[in-house]
Motif scaffolding. Sequence first.
Motif, PDB file in Angstrom:
ATOM      1  N   LEU A 205       0.820  -1.210   0.000  1.00 15.77           N
ATOM      2  CA  LEU A 205       0.000   0.000   0.000  1.00 15.77           C
ATOM      3  C   LEU A 205       0.857   1.265   0.000  1.00 15.77           C
ATOM      4  CD1 LEU A 205      -2.867  -0.939   2.497  1.00 15.77           C
ATOM      5  CD2 LEU A 205      -3.052  -0.592   0.021  1.00 15.77           C
ATOM      6  N   ASP A 206       2.058   1.176   0.560  1.00 19.16           N
ATOM      7  CA  ASP A 206       2.943   2.328   0.582  1.00 19.16           C
ATOM      8  C   ASP A 206       3.300   2.778  -0.833  1.00 19.16           C
ATOM      9  OD1 ASP A 206       4.765   4.112   2.265  1.00 19.16           O
ATOM     10  OD2 ASP A 206       6.217   3.198   0.890  1.00 19.16           O
ATOM     11  N   ALA A 207       3.374   1.831  -1.762  1.00 17.60           N
ATOM     12  CA  ALA A 207       3.679   2.195  -3.148  1.00 17.60           C
ATOM     13  C   ALA A 207       2.523   2.966  -3.786  1.00 17.60           C
ATOM     14  CB  ALA A 207       3.990   0.936  -3.960  1.00 17.60           C
ATOM     15  N   THR A 208       1.293   2.695  -3.353  1.00 15.91           N
ATOM     16  CA  THR A 208       0.128   3.385  -3.886  1.00 15.91           C
ATOM     17  C   THR A 208      -0.098   4.723  -3.204  1.00 15.91           C
ATOM     18  OG1 THR A 208      -0.893   1.228  -4.319  1.00 15.91           O
ATOM     19  CG2 THR A 208      -2.349   3.134  -4.363  1.00 15.91           C
ATOM     20  N   PHE A 209       0.175   4.777  -1.897  1.00 16.55           N
ATOM     21  CA  PHE A 209      -0.039   5.991  -1.115  1.00 16.55           C
ATOM     22  C   PHE A 209       1.264   6.371  -0.406  1.00 16.55           C
ATOM     23  CE2 PHE A 209      -4.065   3.640  -1.199  1.00 16.55           C
ATOM     24  CZ  PHE A 209      -4.890   4.571  -1.811  1.00 16.55           C
ATOM     25  N   PRO A 210       2.261   6.842  -1.144  1.00 12.98           N
ATOM     26  CA  PRO A 210       3.593   7.077  -0.559  1.00 12.98           C
ATOM     27  C   PRO A 210       3.640   8.203   0.460  1.00 12.98           C
ATOM     28  CG  PRO A 210       3.499   7.912  -2.802  1.00 12.98           C
ATOM     29  CD  PRO A 210       2.232   7.157  -2.588  1.00 12.98           C
ATOM     30  N   ALA A 211       2.652   9.073   0.470  1.00 16.01           N
ATOM     31  CA  ALA A 211       2.716  10.239   1.359  1.00 16.01           C
ATOM     32  C   ALA A 211       2.558   9.883   2.830  1.00 16.01           C
ATOM     33  CB  ALA A 211       1.629  11.240   0.961  1.00 16.01           C
ATOM     34  N   TYR A 212       2.065   8.684   3.133  1.00 17.00           N
ATOM     35  CA  TYR A 212       1.728   8.362   4.524  1.00 17.00           C
ATOM     36  C   TYR A 212       2.800   7.558   5.256  1.00 17.00           C
ATOM     37  CZ  TYR A 212      -2.887   9.861   3.024  1.00 17.00           C
ATOM     38  OH  TYR A 212      -3.927  10.591   2.519  1.00 17.00           O
ATOM     39  N   GLY A 213       3.733   6.953   4.544  1.00 15.63           N
ATOM     40  CA  GLY A 213       4.770   6.174   5.202  1.00 15.63           C
ATOM     41  C   GLY A 213       4.293   4.840   5.744  1.00 15.63           C
ATOM     42  N   PHE A 214       3.336   4.203   5.052  1.00 17.79           N
ATOM     43  CA  PHE A 214       2.786   2.926   5.524  1.00 17.79           C
ATOM     44  C   PHE A 214       3.865   1.853   5.693  1.00 17.79           C
ATOM     45  CE2 PHE A 214      -1.572   3.966   3.495  1.00 17.79           C
ATOM     46  CZ  PHE A 214      -1.981   4.582   4.663  1.00 17.79           C
ATOM     47  N   ALA A 215       4.901   1.895   4.878  1.00 14.56           N
ATOM     48  CA  ALA A 215       5.947   0.877   4.969  1.00 14.56           C
ATOM     49  C   ALA A 215       6.702   0.957   6.282  1.00 14.56           C
ATOM     50  CB  ALA A 215       6.922   1.022   3.794  1.00 14.56           C
ATOM     51  N   GLU A 216       6.697   2.131   6.898  1.00 17.17           N
ATOM     52  CA  GLU A 216       7.436   2.310   8.148  1.00 17.17           C
ATOM     53  C   GLU A 216       6.576   1.992   9.367  1.00 17.17           C
ATOM     54  OE1 GLU A 216      10.651   2.919   8.371  1.00 17.17           O
ATOM     55  OE2 GLU A 216      10.743   2.842   6.190  1.00 17.17           O
ATOM     56  N   HIS A 217       5.420   2.640   9.475  1.00 17.96           N
ATOM     57  CA  HIS A 217       4.615   2.474  10.695  1.00 17.96           C
ATOM     58  C   HIS A 217       3.479   1.473  10.540  1.00 17.96           C
ATOM     59  CE1 HIS A 217       1.713   5.008   8.638  1.00 17.96           C
ATOM     60  NE2 HIS A 217       2.618   5.971   8.538  1.00 17.96           N
ATOM     61  N   LYS A 218       3.268   0.948   9.325  1.00 18.40           N
ATOM     62  CA  LYS A 218       2.263  -0.089   9.062  1.00 18.40           C
ATOM     63  C   LYS A 218       0.847   0.342   9.424  1.00 18.40           C
ATOM     64  CE  LYS A 218       5.681  -2.832   7.896  1.00 18.40           C
ATOM     65  NZ  LYS A 218       6.847  -2.011   8.298  1.00 18.40           N
TER      66      LYS A 218
END
Length: 302
Positions: free
Chosen positions: A170-183
Amino acid sequence: MLTPPRTVVRREAGLYALERALQRRGFRHVAGADEAGRGACAGPLVAAAAILPEGRRGEIEGLADSKLLTPASRERIYEEVVARALAYAVVVIPAEEVDARGLHVCNLAAMRRALASLSTRPEYVLTDGFGVDGLDVPGLAVWKGDRVAACVAAASVLAKVTRDRMMVELDATFPAYGFAEHKGYITPEHSAALREHGPCREHRFSYVNVASVSGRDGQPPRARRPLLAGRHVAAADDGPEGLFELAAEGLSEPDPAGPPEGADEPMERSCAPGSTVGVALSERPRPPAPVGEDVVMEGGER
């Protein structure tokens, strides 16, 4: 009539003691169930169930509560559980279904579905924290079960790794939120991104912090999500207005009263062939909750 002697399982006896005690009492196939993502304000809720084999084959080096493991250790143990388990299943509940039905209802339903999906029928079920009704086998809710029972710890690793992988995608689709870091959990960085960009369709609008930056905090929890948010395709940097534009030409604004009574809203999430992820299929959403019913969040980083 003679009653069997009482079995006492002490916490210091180790992660496998509870299952071994149940197996000695005749319950050979002991299933554990756990979830990941309950405290996150974005992304899916993921539940898993697992049955480990008896004896040494069921003992996985380093197995523990997924929250206590490093990402590398979780990945290694995930592969071990998949390779060794007699049966395992993973179920995904999308964010929009969490908003529609409520967090606790979805949590119970996800664990119930995961247990029902096991290819080997469990003879006893251990769950983390609270019991799951609707099962036709005996069970026990174990406080901090992922630190007490190996099968629950295995389920926690399956759920956590599956969900973390999905959040990285999802981080690749919505990069502004940092999902890859904080999940998707509530961190200062995530909160700052929410204030700057507004929520995306993967956020849970029934959560107070998301509702407060979406302009829908005056709505009851289950009515906060824009009705067509799940069908929108928008970039994360479009801002809160762009996130809720209609994605297809010819679509009109939804009726504020919601869909006709009896209409189903499918919540399918596609999975790659051979994926271990079970999919939470459509279920009729519940009506909006009364004003003032808030979702209890378990914040913090994982």
